[in-house]
Write a protein that holds these residues in place. Sequence first.
Motif, short mmCIF file in Angstrom:
data_model
loop_
_atom_site.label_atom_id
_atom_site.label_comp_id
_atom_site.label_asym_id
_atom_site.label_seq_id
_atom_site.Cartn_x
_atom_site.Cartn_y
_atom_site.Cartn_z
N ALA A 51 1.10 -1.31 0.19
CA ALA A 51 -0.28 -0.08 -0.37
C ALA A 51 1.25 1.04 0.62
O ALA A 51 0.11 2.18 -0.75
CB ALA A 51 -1.42 0.17 0.83
N ASP A 52 2.21 1.08 0.45
CA ASP A 52 3.05 2.67 0.76
C ASP A 52 3.53 2.89 -0.28
O ASP A 52 4.56 3.26 -0.57
CB ASP A 52 3.87 2.51 2.13
CG ASP A 52 4.86 1.15 2.03
OD1 ASP A 52 5.14 0.77 3.48
OD2 ASP A 52 4.14 0.29 1.65
N LYS A 98 -7.08 -3.14 -3.19
CA LYS A 98 -6.41 -3.37 -2.01
C LYS A 98 -6.53 -1.75 -1.52
O LYS A 98 -6.65 -1.20 0.00
CB LYS A 98 -4.88 -2.66 -2.70
CG LYS A 98 -3.55 -2.63 -1.33
CD LYS A 98 -3.65 -3.71 0.12
CE LYS A 98 -3.08 -3.76 1.14
NZ LYS A 98 -2.62 -5.01 1.83
N MET A 99 -6.90 -1.07 -2.03
CA MET A 99 -7.11 1.17 -1.89
C MET A 99 -9.00 0.61 -0.55
O MET A 99 -9.15 0.94 0.49
CB MET A 99 -7.36 1.81 -2.66
CG MET A 99 -6.38 1.93 -3.05
SD MET A 99 -6.35 3.10 -4.69
CE MET A 99 -6.43 4.25 -3.30
N GLU A 108 -9.81 -1.85 0.08
CA GLU A 108 -8.99 -2.56 1.75
C GLU A 108 -8.76 -2.08 2.69
O GLU A 108 -8.69 -2.11 4.01
CB GLU A 108 -8.21 -3.80 1.94
CG GLU A 108 -8.85 -4.85 1.04
CD GLU A 108 -8.38 -6.13 0.59
OE1 GLU A 108 -6.46 -5.88 1.60
OE2 GLU A 108 -7.88 -6.61 -0.19
N LEU A 109 -8.25 -0.74 2.93
CA LEU A 109 -7.13 0.44 3.66
C LEU A 109 -8.55 1.15 3.91
O LEU A 109 -8.22 2.21 5.38
CB LEU A 109 -6.46 1.13 2.91
CG LEU A 109 -4.79 -0.08 2.72
CD1 LEU A 109 -3.93 0.68 1.61
CD2 LEU A 109 -3.99 -0.35 3.82
N ASP A 153 -3.38 5.48 11.85
CA ASP A 153 -3.99 3.96 10.60
C ASP A 153 -4.58 4.48 9.63
O ASP A 153 -5.60 3.44 8.80
CB ASP A 153 -4.27 3.03 11.18
CG ASP A 153 -3.43 1.77 11.62
OD1 ASP A 153 -2.68 2.37 11.27
OD2 ASP A 153 -3.60 1.69 12.97
N PHE A 195 -6.52 6.17 6.52
CA PHE A 195 -6.08 5.61 4.65
C PHE A 195 -5.75 7.53 4.70
O PHE A 195 -6.82 8.41 5.06
CB PHE A 195 -7.47 5.67 3.88
CG PHE A 195 -7.58 5.60 2.77
CD1 PHE A 195 -6.47 4.92 2.54
CD2 PHE A 195 -7.46 6.86 2.08
CE1 PHE A 195 -6.71 4.22 0.80
CE2 PHE A 195 -7.17 6.58 0.68
CZ PHE A 195 -7.13 5.71 0.23
N TYR A 208 -1.06 5.72 -2.40
CA TYR A 208 -1.95 5.50 -1.20
C TYR A 208 -1.19 4.42 -0.15
O TYR A 208 -0.59 3.79 -0.36
CB TYR A 208 -3.27 4.35 -1.44
CG TYR A 208 -2.84 3.30 -2.33
CD1 TYR A 208 -2.76 2.43 -1.77
CD2 TYR A 208 -2.44 2.90 -3.55
CE1 TYR A 208 -2.29 0.95 -1.65
CE2 TYR A 208 -2.32 1.56 -4.50
CZ TYR A 208 -2.24 0.98 -3.79
OH TYR A 208 -2.39 -1.07 -4.01
N GLY A 209 -1.98 5.01 0.95
CA GLY A 209 -1.01 4.70 2.45
C GLY A 209 -1.67 4.95 3.54
O GLY A 209 -3.10 5.53 2.98
N THR A 210 -1.36 5.16 4.52
CA THR A 210 -1.81 5.23 5.94
C THR A 210 -0.88 6.22 6.79
O THR A 210 0.27 6.81 6.41
CB THR A 210 -1.90 3.81 6.50
OG1 THR A 210 -0.73 3.72 7.38
CG2 THR A 210 -3.04 2.61 6.44
N THR A 270 2.69 10.10 7.05
CA THR A 270 2.09 9.32 6.35
C THR A 270 2.77 8.55 5.47
O THR A 270 4.26 8.78 5.08
CB THR A 270 0.56 9.53 4.88
OG1 THR A 270 1.59 10.07 4.17
CG2 THR A 270 -0.30 10.36 5.78
#
Length: 717
Positions: A21-22, A38-39, A41-42, A262, A264, A577-579, A642
Amino acid sequence: MKRIASLFFIVCIGFAQLAKADEGMWLLPLLNKLNMNKMNELGLKLSAEDIYSINNSSLKDAIVIFGGGCTGELISDQGLILTNHHCGYGSIQALSSIEHNYLEDGFWAKTKEEELPAEGLKVTFMKYMEDVTERINAELSDDMSETERQAKIWEVSSNISKEATEGNNYRAIVKDYFEGNQFFLIVYEIFTDVRFVGAPPSSIGKFGHDTDNWMWPRHTGDFSMFRVYCGPDGKPADYSKDNVPYQPKHHLPVSLKGVEMDDFAMTIGFPGSTERYLTSWGIEERMNITNEAMITPRGIKQDIWNEDMMASEKVRIQYASKFSRSSNYWKNSIGMNRGLEKLNVLEKKRALEAEFAEWAAGSDERKAKYGEVLSDLEKAYEAQAPYRKARSYVLECLLRGTEIYSFSLRARELQTALENDNQEEIDAAVKKLTEAGKGFYKDYYPETDRKVLAALTDLYYNTIDKQFHPEFYQTINKKFKGDFEKYANTVFSKSIFSSEDKFNAFLAKPSLKKLNADLAFSAGLEISETYKNIVAQLKETTSTISKANRLFMAGLMEMHPDKVYYSDANFSMRLSYGTVGDYEPRDGVKYKYYTTIDGIMEKEDPNNYEFIVPQKLKDLWKAKDYGQYADKDGKLHVCFTTNNDITGGNSGSPVINANGELFGLAFDGNWEAMSGDIAFEPELQKCINVDIRYVLFVIEKYAGATNLIDEMTLVKE
């Protein structure tokens, strides 16, 4: 050729679920196939169509290229743009003077009539992207030379771009991806009437300045605001009092909900350049030649600039933007080399190359296609090393480092006109130079540049092989006995380019004899000729490396069909995308994911301009007067981190939450992961963002610009 392109899509679509994701800068038209599962899911609540749509309003319509190298976003239906303070810095500096020092004091337009035209600034909207790989590949063949291949790609790309812009005011370009294995048409709309709306003083917008650059914890309110205008018909138009604020197809709602661990986070922007697939020889060149040539000359130049800037407010205003641009990648180069060494990136690349060589030798077909790729790369990089070093030093010492040389070269058109004895051409050239001089001398201090010229011509002479020395070095040795200070003194005492008065006096009565005899101009011509000769010598190795990299990339995708590949950044629109999260940079140290205004007060140093805190900000802090922008913990949060994958060009990119709302503004990466343009480090790589609530707090509570707050769509729950 088509088989390679098809393989790419099979690889990406079939194994997208393995992507981290990152990591990755993803093309928006491919999100639905590659990333949405995946996005979601996050935590993402949007669809691919919400993010990128050609026919309907989507997030992409709120994102712009700001100027020529940053990102901005629309945050109101009246064309209001938010970007970084350091992205707007050049325009703010150009509008500043000792009487109106907007860099030091800030500026806020309380009405649209007070907004200041930012001359030369433009913003660019991406209209759409279209995969044209098959159309281009249909015109290519494996028996073409690299020169023939590039010529054909250019021809077909030009035709595609021309077709896309017929009957409209758009601009179009075809860009290659995966080292020339894939191609996209990108269509843009460019607006040229952009006006400065507001920015905090540098004590907020650049708090920490160069000391804190690339560092965490961070407490910088790195934002500025502009507005894009258009003609009454809604189309791009040059500045006019009759123009109206542009109404975008989409603007970003602004979230007041805050930032949690965490959460999104996605960024959309225009990352400039990465080289994640660079081979070991390319990395050695980057570290030992390209980066070194940024570190040493820029370090010397910046020390001279800094000394003069600290001694004079006028020089500080003139050189503020120049210093910021120079020091940014100077420090980046230092950090990159450090990070690449620490992560043993060269060893990892060599291991991959050994694996590739073994794989290529595994069949006659692969051996025929890929067997010479690595040896070709090694030989080409070895052959070009001295030329690359000379090229880099010509740029950093003589063309970019010393201002008088590069500015003097603008007189080449006048030289030609004088040689032709054509009065019409002479008048036109003089007019252009007069306008160029106004901008140049406004931000030029001759004594500072004299010191730089002496230091950097000396450095070049003692660092670069004599075969790459421009002819004027012979003059320095013969006439000035190798004394670079005496040479610099003479240049600045005699050159028509050393002051605005001398320059304008020359233009009032231009003389070919005087121009040709000018020490700065003649040196500039010799430097330019030296540079062209070096580049010509690099043509063959550059072509070899280009072809070998293309084949290496194609081979990697064949060798590892179970791996997702994303293309390197090339200043086209990308999403990462990530967190939200913290990180541990070294043993015993853990950084939490956010900072607060308390940290600003802890860093305050009234004797250091980098850490001065405005009195009004201190008063608001003491009173805890944060309004609706306080976090639920009662504190005012300033920045957060992030794990989004960003690089230069992403500055100003919006950080968007799961609902498509703006909650931060990306402005930096972290020191521990400066290798990121070449090697992504998932445990350490962080994107540093200013919390949108701090931005709004500064606008409303500090500046009192409630008119701007009223324009926005605020989301509280």
